[in-house]
Design a protein around this motif. Structure first.
Motif, PDB file in Angstrom:
ATOM      1  N   GLY A 122      80.938  11.135   4.589  1.00 52.75           N
ATOM      2  CA  GLY A 122      79.558  10.778   4.884  1.00 52.75           C
ATOM      3  C   GLY A 122      78.897   9.812   3.919  1.00 52.75           C
ATOM      4  N   TYR A 123      79.647   9.270   2.977  1.00 54.10           N
ATOM      5  CA  TYR A 123      79.071   8.280   2.064  1.00 54.10           C
ATOM      6  C   TYR A 123      78.772   6.987   2.823  1.00 54.10           C
ATOM      7  N   LYS A 124      77.729   6.285   2.390  1.00 51.58           N
ATOM      8  CA  LYS A 124      77.332   5.027   3.014  1.00 51.58           C
ATOM      9  C   LYS A 124      77.877   3.812   2.280  1.00 51.58           C
ATOM     10  N   ARG A 125      78.219   4.016   1.009  1.00 54.09           N
ATOM     11  CA  ARG A 125      78.679   2.906   0.190  1.00 54.09           C
ATOM     12  C   ARG A 125      79.688   3.425  -0.826  1.00 54.09           C
ATOM     13  N   ILE A 126      80.559   2.546  -1.300  1.00 52.23           N
ATOM     14  CA  ILE A 126      81.512   2.901  -2.349  1.00 52.23           C
ATOM     15  C   ILE A 126      81.538   1.782  -3.382  1.00 52.23           C
ATOM     16  N   MET A 127      81.596   2.142  -4.654  1.00 50.66           N
ATOM     17  CA  MET A 127      81.615   1.156  -5.736  1.00 50.66           C
ATOM     18  C   MET A 127      82.765   1.464  -6.682  1.00 50.66           C
ATOM     19  N   LEU A 128      83.051   0.530  -7.571  1.00 48.06           N
ATOM     20  CA  LEU A 128      84.098   0.727  -8.571  1.00 48.06           C
ATOM     21  C   LEU A 128      83.778  -0.104  -9.799  1.00 48.06           C
ATOM     22  N   TRP A 129      84.328   0.319 -10.922  1.00 47.74           N
ATOM     23  CA  TRP A 129      84.219  -0.405 -12.187  1.00 47.74           C
ATOM     24  C   TRP A 129      85.610  -0.868 -12.582  1.00 47.74           C
ATOM     25  N   THR A 130      85.721  -2.124 -12.994  1.00 46.44           N
ATOM     26  CA  THR A 130      87.018  -2.658 -13.390  1.00 46.44           C
ATOM     27  C   THR A 130      86.804  -3.731 -14.444  1.00 46.44           C
ATOM     28  N   GLN A 176      89.392  -7.023  -3.242  1.00 44.47           N
ATOM     29  CA  GLN A 176      88.847  -8.082  -2.382  1.00 44.47           C
ATOM     30  C   GLN A 176      89.403  -7.977  -0.963  1.00 44.47           C
ATOM     31  N   ALA A 177      90.714  -7.700  -0.851  1.00 46.52           N
ATOM     32  CA  ALA A 177      91.329  -7.564   0.472  1.00 46.52           C
ATOM     33  C   ALA A 177      90.752  -6.375   1.227  1.00 46.52           C
ATOM     34  N   ALA A 178      90.279  -5.349   0.486  1.00 44.19           N
ATOM     35  CA  ALA A 178      89.710  -4.160   1.112  1.00 44.19           C
ATOM     36  C   ALA A 178      88.230  -4.316   1.418  1.00 44.19           C
ATOM     37  N   GLY A 179      87.660  -5.498   1.147  1.00 42.71           N
ATOM     38  CA  GLY A 179      86.270  -5.757   1.510  1.00 42.71           C
ATOM     39  C   GLY A 179      85.261  -5.583   0.397  1.00 42.71           C
ATOM     40  N   PHE A 180      85.703  -5.290  -0.838  1.00 41.57           N
ATOM     41  CA  PHE A 180      84.777  -5.170  -1.956  1.00 41.57           C
ATOM     42  C   PHE A 180      84.282  -6.549  -2.388  1.00 41.57           C
ATOM     43  N   THR A 181      83.031  -6.630  -2.826  1.00 44.87           N
ATOM     44  CA  THR A 181      82.482  -7.863  -3.384  1.00 44.87           C
ATOM     45  C   THR A 181      81.919  -7.582  -4.770  1.00 44.87           C
ATOM     46  N   LEU A 182      81.918  -8.618  -5.600  1.00 41.68           N
ATOM     47  CA  LEU A 182      81.468  -8.482  -6.981  1.00 41.68           C
ATOM     48  C   LEU A 182      79.952  -8.370  -7.042  1.00 41.68           C
ATOM     49  N   ASP A 183      79.454  -7.321  -7.718  1.00 44.44           N
ATOM     50  CA  ASP A 183      78.013  -7.124  -7.893  1.00 44.44           C
ATOM     51  C   ASP A 183      77.536  -7.653  -9.238  1.00 44.44           C
ATOM     52  N   THR A 184      78.173  -7.215 -10.310  1.00 40.94           N
ATOM     53  CA  THR A 184      77.750  -7.613 -11.650  1.00 40.94           C
ATOM     54  C   THR A 184      78.957  -7.754 -12.556  1.00 40.94           C
ATOM     55  N   GLU A 185      78.796  -8.514 -13.633  1.00 37.51           N
ATOM     56  CA  GLU A 185      79.812  -8.573 -14.678  1.00 37.51           C
ATOM     57  C   GLU A 185      79.140  -8.798 -16.025  1.00 37.51           C
ATOM     58  N   GLU A 186      79.787  -8.278 -17.066  1.00 34.78           N
ATOM     59  CA  GLU A 186      79.183  -8.305 -18.395  1.00 34.78           C
ATOM     60  C   GLU A 186      80.281  -8.331 -19.448  1.00 34.78           C
ATOM     61  N   LYS A 187      80.116  -9.182 -20.461  1.00 33.36           N
ATOM     62  CA  LYS A 187      81.095  -9.279 -21.531  1.00 33.36           C
ATOM     63  C   LYS A 187      81.027  -8.055 -22.428  1.00 33.36           C
ATOM     64  N   SER A 188      82.194  -7.626 -22.906  1.00 31.52           N
ATOM     65  CA  SER A 188      82.261  -6.471 -23.790  1.00 31.52           C
ATOM     66  C   SER A 188      83.499  -6.604 -24.672  1.00 31.52           C
ATOM     67  N   VAL A 189      83.776  -5.592 -25.480  1.00 33.22           N
ATOM     68  CA  VAL A 189      84.933  -5.588 -26.376  1.00 33.22           C
ATOM     69  C   VAL A 189      85.613  -4.229 -26.277  1.00 33.22           C
ATOM     70  N   GLU A 190      86.945  -4.212 -26.187  1.00 31.99           N
ATOM     71  CA  GLU A 190      87.720  -2.967 -26.163  1.00 31.99           C
ATOM     72  C   GLU A 190      88.802  -3.054 -27.223  1.00 31.99           C
ATOM     73  N   ASN A 191      88.709  -2.226 -28.257  1.00 33.87           N
ATOM     74  CA  ASN A 191      89.706  -2.189 -29.325  1.00 33.87           C
ATOM     75  C   ASN A 191      89.909  -3.569 -29.953  1.00 33.87           C
ATOM     76  N   GLY A 192      88.801  -4.307 -30.125  1.00 30.80           N
ATOM     77  CA  GLY A 192      88.868  -5.639 -30.706  1.00 30.80           C
ATOM     78  C   GLY A 192      89.252  -6.737 -29.738  1.00 30.80           C
ATOM     79  N   VAL A 193      89.472  -6.380 -28.467  1.00 26.69           N
ATOM     80  CA  VAL A 193      89.866  -7.352 -27.443  1.00 26.69           C
ATOM     81  C   VAL A 193      88.657  -7.669 -26.562  1.00 26.69           C
ATOM     82  N   ASP A 194      88.361  -8.964 -26.361  1.00 26.76           N
ATOM     83  CA  ASP A 194      87.266  -9.364 -25.478  1.00 26.76           C
ATOM     84  C   ASP A 194      87.618  -9.024 -24.030  1.00 26.76           C
TER      85      ASP A 194
END
Length: 307
Positions: free
Chosen positions: A259-267, A279-297
């Motif tokens: 019964g959900y109306k929408r589905i989202m994901l973080w990647t 993308q093949a499953a119909g997802f579109t990009l909403d937002t993106e933001e720069k960050s750092v993980e273990n010293g890696v951009d």
């Protein structure tokens, strides 16, 4: 040829040299017998043939052997009393071969000796080492078999069982640490997400090949109208089979039925193969933001779609 490819070739060749020594391929005869590895393999195919007979041409194709070489092997077996040749009853131009009683007994002795040899090898290893060894061998077989004929690799997709959640955390930490340099904090993040998994309101799926997990995805509750696709992963050994697509499809189906109306994901933008699946499953990009993980951009992304 780049240095990484050269290093991989060198590692594979080193493994081949090591393993052929372990199993005694370099000796004159396999398993203290007068027969070579190829000859023992021919005995194996004849002993396990349906109806216990094989057409000589079919045997050659199965083992990809030179016709003259196979003919010499069969002639030797016939001379040793291990094999009988006869004309095919449905096509006189063809020759079929079968093991005699002596041939079947010879193979049975060699088969037992090989099992004993492998048993002795395993006896020198701990339970954990035995598991690592057999899992590694299974991975090698799966990868190379997939490379030669991808359509022949069967898989199942099932709900999580005891032990699967720990596997999900372990493989995310191991694979993304190795491939992208993400460290313990990322593995701890995955562990927290796993800890939030509630079978009463969430769903998960594990992809499995030959009884071993090779992929995962989870459909988790975000709010009353939105589901979240989480922890999509496919083992390198199982990529190219369409598993990622199938796991995402399963997640979308469940979200609709719930019964959900929408589905989202973080990647993250570096996960190119996963992004193509989304993308093949119909997802579109909403937002993106720069960050750092273990010293890696990194670039964090949120994708979504209507259901």
């Amino acid at each position: 040829m780049n240095s990484l490819t050269e290093a991989r070739i060198s590692e594979i060749r080193a493994f081949n040299r090591f393993y052929t020594k372990v199993i005694g391929v370099l000796q004159i005869g396999m398993l203290d017998s007068p027969y070579s590895l190829t000859e023992v393999r021919v005995l194996f195919e004849l002993a396990n043939a349906e109806g216990l007979v094989l057409e000589a041409g079919e045997l050659r194709r199965m083992l990809d052997l030179d016709a003259g070489y196979l003919s010499r092997i069969l002639t030797r077996f016939e001379s040793d009393g291990l094999l009988a040749k006869e004309r095919c009853s449905t096509d006189a131009r063809k020759q079929v071969v079968r093991l005699t009683e002596a041939g079947a007994a010879t193979f049975a002795r060699l088969d037992l000796r090989q099992s004993e040899q492998i048993g002795a090898l395993l006896d020198g290893l701990s339970e954990q080492e035995q598991s690592r060894l057999t899992e590694g061998m299974s991975s090698i077989r799966t990868v190379l078999d997939k490379a030669s004929s991808p359509a022949r690799v069967p898989y199942v997709i099932r709900p999580p069982r005891t032990g699967d959640l720990g596997w999900v955390v372990w493989r995310h930490g191991t694979l993304y640490g190795k491939d992208y340099g993400w460290g313990l904090e990322f593995e701890k993040l995955v562990a927290r997400i796993v800890g939030e998994y509630d079978p009463e309101k969430d769903a998960g799926w594990i992809a499995e090949i030959d009884g071993a997990p090779v992929g995962s995805v989870f459909c988790m509750h975000k709010d009353e109208t939105t589901a979240q696709l989480r922890m999509l992963l496919v083992e390198p050994s199982a990529r190219g089979l369409g598993l990622g697509r199938r796991l995402v499809e399963e997640c979308l189906r469940h979200a609709r039925e719930s019964g959900y109306k929408r589905i989202m994901l973080w990647t993250r933008d570096s996960l190119v193969s996963a992004r193509r699946i989304y993308q093949a499953a119909g997802f579109t990009l909403d937002t993106e933001e720069k960050s750092v993980e273990n010293g890696v951009d990194v670039v964090e992304q949120v994708w979504s779609r209507d259901l």
